[in-house]
Design a protein around this motif. Structure first.
Motif, mmCIF file in Angstrom:
data_model
loop_
_atom_site.group_PDB
_atom_site.id
_atom_site.type_symbol
_atom_site.label_atom_id
_atom_site.label_comp_id
_atom_site.label_asym_id
_atom_site.label_seq_id
_atom_site.Cartn_x
_atom_site.Cartn_y
_atom_site.Cartn_z
ATOM 1 N N VAL A 174 -41.456 1.401 -11.616
ATOM 2 C CA VAL A 174 -42.006 2.574 -12.582
ATOM 3 C C VAL A 174 -41.377 2.437 -13.999
ATOM 4 C CG1 VAL A 174 -42.784 3.798 -10.586
ATOM 5 C CG2 VAL A 174 -40.651 4.615 -11.664
ATOM 6 N N SER A 175 -40.059 2.186 -13.747
ATOM 7 C CA SER A 175 -39.466 2.293 -15.173
ATOM 8 C C SER A 175 -39.672 1.019 -16.152
ATOM 9 C CB SER A 175 -37.934 2.725 -14.907
ATOM 10 O OG SER A 175 -37.236 1.503 -13.997
ATOM 11 N N ARG A 195 -36.604 14.891 -14.095
ATOM 12 C CA ARG A 195 -36.473 13.932 -15.436
ATOM 13 C C ARG A 195 -37.050 12.533 -15.357
ATOM 14 N NH1 ARG A 195 -30.521 15.636 -18.083
ATOM 15 N NH2 ARG A 195 -30.985 17.926 -17.822
ATOM 16 N N PHE A 196 -36.461 11.806 -14.250
ATOM 17 C CA PHE A 196 -37.111 10.732 -13.744
ATOM 18 C C PHE A 196 -38.250 10.636 -13.700
ATOM 19 C CE2 PHE A 196 -38.128 7.043 -11.280
ATOM 20 C CZ PHE A 196 -37.536 5.865 -12.231
ATOM 21 N N ASN A 197 -39.041 11.442 -12.844
ATOM 22 C CA ASN A 197 -40.474 11.716 -12.532
ATOM 23 C C ASN A 197 -41.166 11.910 -13.501
ATOM 24 O OD1 ASN A 197 -39.709 11.218 -9.657
ATOM 25 N ND2 ASN A 197 -39.879 13.495 -9.301
ATOM 26 N N THR A 198 -40.687 12.701 -14.566
ATOM 27 C CA THR A 198 -41.635 13.021 -15.792
ATOM 28 C C THR A 198 -41.463 11.760 -16.747
ATOM 29 O OG1 THR A 198 -40.594 15.167 -15.498
ATOM 30 C CG2 THR A 198 -41.808 14.942 -17.368
ATOM 31 N N PHE A 230 -39.250 10.545 -7.027
ATOM 32 C CA PHE A 230 -38.250 11.117 -6.267
ATOM 33 C C PHE A 230 -38.792 12.582 -5.819
ATOM 34 C CE2 PHE A 230 -35.321 8.626 -8.870
ATOM 35 C CZ PHE A 230 -35.086 7.802 -8.209
ATOM 36 N N PRO A 231 -38.657 12.888 -4.341
ATOM 37 C CA PRO A 231 -38.685 14.579 -4.212
ATOM 38 C C PRO A 231 -37.477 15.265 -4.979
ATOM 39 C CG PRO A 231 -38.501 13.073 -2.174
ATOM 40 C CD PRO A 231 -38.082 12.213 -3.155
ATOM 41 N N MET A 272 -43.311 20.805 1.728
ATOM 42 C CA MET A 272 -43.150 19.531 2.104
ATOM 43 C C MET A 272 -44.323 18.746 1.507
ATOM 44 S SD MET A 272 -40.314 18.722 3.645
ATOM 45 C CE MET A 272 -40.704 17.092 4.046
ATOM 46 N N GLU A 273 -45.556 19.156 1.714
ATOM 47 C CA GLU A 273 -46.712 18.635 1.293
ATOM 48 C C GLU A 273 -46.584 17.337 0.212
ATOM 49 O OE1 GLU A 273 -50.593 20.490 0.885
ATOM 50 O OE2 GLU A 273 -50.300 20.713 2.896
ATOM 51 N N LYS A 274 -46.178 18.234 -1.044
ATOM 52 C CA LYS A 274 -46.108 17.137 -2.200
ATOM 53 C C LYS A 274 -44.939 16.255 -2.214
ATOM 54 C CE LYS A 274 -45.274 17.551 -7.030
ATOM 55 N NZ LYS A 274 -43.916 18.025 -7.487
ATOM 56 N N SER A 275 -43.783 16.691 -1.558
ATOM 57 C CA SER A 275 -42.646 15.903 -1.614
ATOM 58 C C SER A 275 -42.873 14.546 -0.335
ATOM 59 C CB SER A 275 -41.322 16.537 -1.066
ATOM 60 O OG SER A 275 -41.409 17.122 -0.075
ATOM 61 N N THR A 276 -43.603 14.863 0.625
ATOM 62 C CA THR A 276 -43.688 13.897 1.558
ATOM 63 C C THR A 276 -44.425 12.640 1.165
ATOM 64 O OG1 THR A 276 -45.443 15.106 2.775
ATOM 65 C CG2 THR A 276 -43.182 15.113 3.848
ATOM 66 N N THR A 277 -45.007 13.085 0.133
ATOM 67 C CA THR A 277 -45.988 11.777 -0.273
ATOM 68 C C THR A 277 -45.071 10.936 -1.238
ATOM 69 O OG1 THR A 277 -46.352 13.124 -2.312
ATOM 70 C CG2 THR A 277 -48.240 13.117 -0.670
ATOM 71 N N LEU A 278 -43.858 11.461 -1.477
ATOM 72 C CA LEU A 278 -42.974 10.710 -2.291
ATOM 73 C C LEU A 278 -41.818 9.952 -1.503
ATOM 74 C CD1 LEU A 278 -42.321 13.220 -5.280
ATOM 75 C CD2 LEU A 278 -43.656 11.179 -5.129
ATOM 76 N N GLN A 279 -41.721 10.218 -0.154
ATOM 77 C CA GLN A 279 -41.027 9.656 0.466
ATOM 78 C C GLN A 279 -41.616 8.316 1.492
ATOM 79 O OE1 GLN A 279 -39.456 12.721 3.500
ATOM 80 N NE2 GLN A 279 -40.740 11.754 5.103
#
Ligand code: ADP
Length: 354
Positions: A347-348, A184-187, A193-194, A11-18
């Motif tokens: 971001v877009s 794809r969006f994140n890249t 998005f997680p 979760m560590e990485k994804s919670t930073t995105l939520q």
């Protein structure tokens, strides 16, 4: 909490995105209002919704736009939506704890869907097995919504930046597609998005088989081989007693044909362990009488389904309450959706004011 601790590393990485949720991971899932809820919907999805409502930030949706892809006639739509809401609540979902809403009340989903369409490739959508199945079943209505179903489903999930998606086995591939779009969006832009995962606590995703040994229980197909949460006691008994069996085992410990295995799977869900063990032993030593086996299964089903059915009926008759649930659910859901879209636009590069 124990389960959540075990997840903390991934979760560590994804919670930073939520967005801020007081530490609760975000969960999203939906059910189409295309008919009556059945045991597959219950054990594949709703059972987990109910289990998750205390520990997670939950968004559960009645997917009316998705329904239009295969059910263009909307005469029954309002009734169906009310019934799906009532059935979810009768199964134990608490609208105070979760956001329980209708998809078309959240226009932000449509905007995200539109943006994700540019990240989705027609070739890969055409290869999706569910698309091919639907084309085969209904060759006269191969609409573009059917093709882009997985894109809309990705938008449903990503609009809340959900991490976990409680679904049945049939949705596994759609989840993979949603993960691809998030990636794809994140890249392409920036990590927003997680990457969402199909979820069933520690277990494999579930497929509840139909009673005729062919395929899965479903809202709109195999109606006599599907047990609905609204079926009355006699109908449940009739369906179970008519379920497909074979001539019976003639040698000890012989392998089970798929239709018998399916019935045992159903028995495990609604009968006691003693009952299941009893019939399993009888199968293995060739003394099983399918009539008794099916009667026990039918009684287990009646005991399981009848309280949900009665509760759902009474909730469904209270339109004022259901409309309040939908309105409040939409408010909670839009609050989260608006925040995500703001990030997406930023971001877009789609924010043109300083
Ligand atoms: P249906 O296929 O009956 O129209 P939906 O597409 O609305 O159902 O799916 C709602 C949820 O129920 C999804 O999470 C789906 O995976 C789950 N589900 C549907 N049928 C089954 C089944 N037979 N076994 C397990 N889960 C199922």
């Amino acid at each position: 909490m124990h389960y959540l601790r075990a997840l903390s590393l991934t979760m560590e990485k994804s919670t930073t995105l939520q967005p801020e949720t007081g530490g609760k991971p975000i969960v999203m899932s939906g059910i189409r209002p295309t008919g009556y809820l059945h045991l597959g919907n219950y054990f594949g999805a709703v059972q987990n919704y109910v289990k998750m409502q205390d520990e997670f930030r939950c968004y559960f949706m009645v997917a009316d736009w998705h329904a239009l892809t295969t059910h263009p006639d909307t005469k029954e739509l309002r009734n169906n939506i009310h019934r799906v809401l009532a059935e979810n609540i009768a199964c134990g979902l608490d609208p105070e704890k979760v956001a329980l809403y209708c998809q078309s009340h959240i226009p932000e989903i449509a905007e995200l869907y539109l943006l994700l369409n540019s990240l989705a490739y027609v070739g890969e959508l055409e290869k999706t097995p569910t698309f091919k199945d639907k084309v085969r079943l209904n060759p006269n209505n191969v609409n573009a919504g059917l093709l882009t179903y997985p894109v809309l489903m990705a938008a449903d999930i990503l609009i809340h930046r959900a991490r976990f998606v409680p679904v049945g086995k049939d949705q596994e591939q759609h989840l993979e597609i949603a993960r691809n779009y998030a990636h794809r969006f994140n890249t392409r832009y920036e990590a927003v998005f997680p990457e969402p995962e199909a979820f069933n606590y520690h277990q494999e995703l579930i497929k509840i088989p139909s009673l005729d040994g062919a395929g899965k229980m479903s809202k709109s197909e195999n109606q006599y081989a599907t047990l609905y949460l609204s079926d009355d006691d006699d109908l449940i008994r009739k369906k179970v007693m008519k379920s497909k069996t074979d001539a019976g085992p003639t040698e000890k410990d012989s392998p089970m044909p798929v239709e018998i295995k399916n019935l045992f799977q159903l028995m495990q869900l609604v009968c006691t362990a003693e009952t299941t063990t009893h019939f399993m032993q009888a199968y293995n030593d060739c003394t099983i009488r399918y009539g008794d086996f099916k009667s026990a299964l039918a009684e287990g089903m009646v005991k399981f389904i009848s309280p949900i059915r009665e509760q759902a009926k009474s909730i469904q008759s209270n339109k004022i309450y259901l409309e309040k649930v939908m309105r409040e659910g939409a408010e909670k859901s839009r609050e989260s959706a608006i925040k995500t879209l703001r990030e997406v636009r930023r971001v877009s590069g789609m924010n043109y004011f300083t």
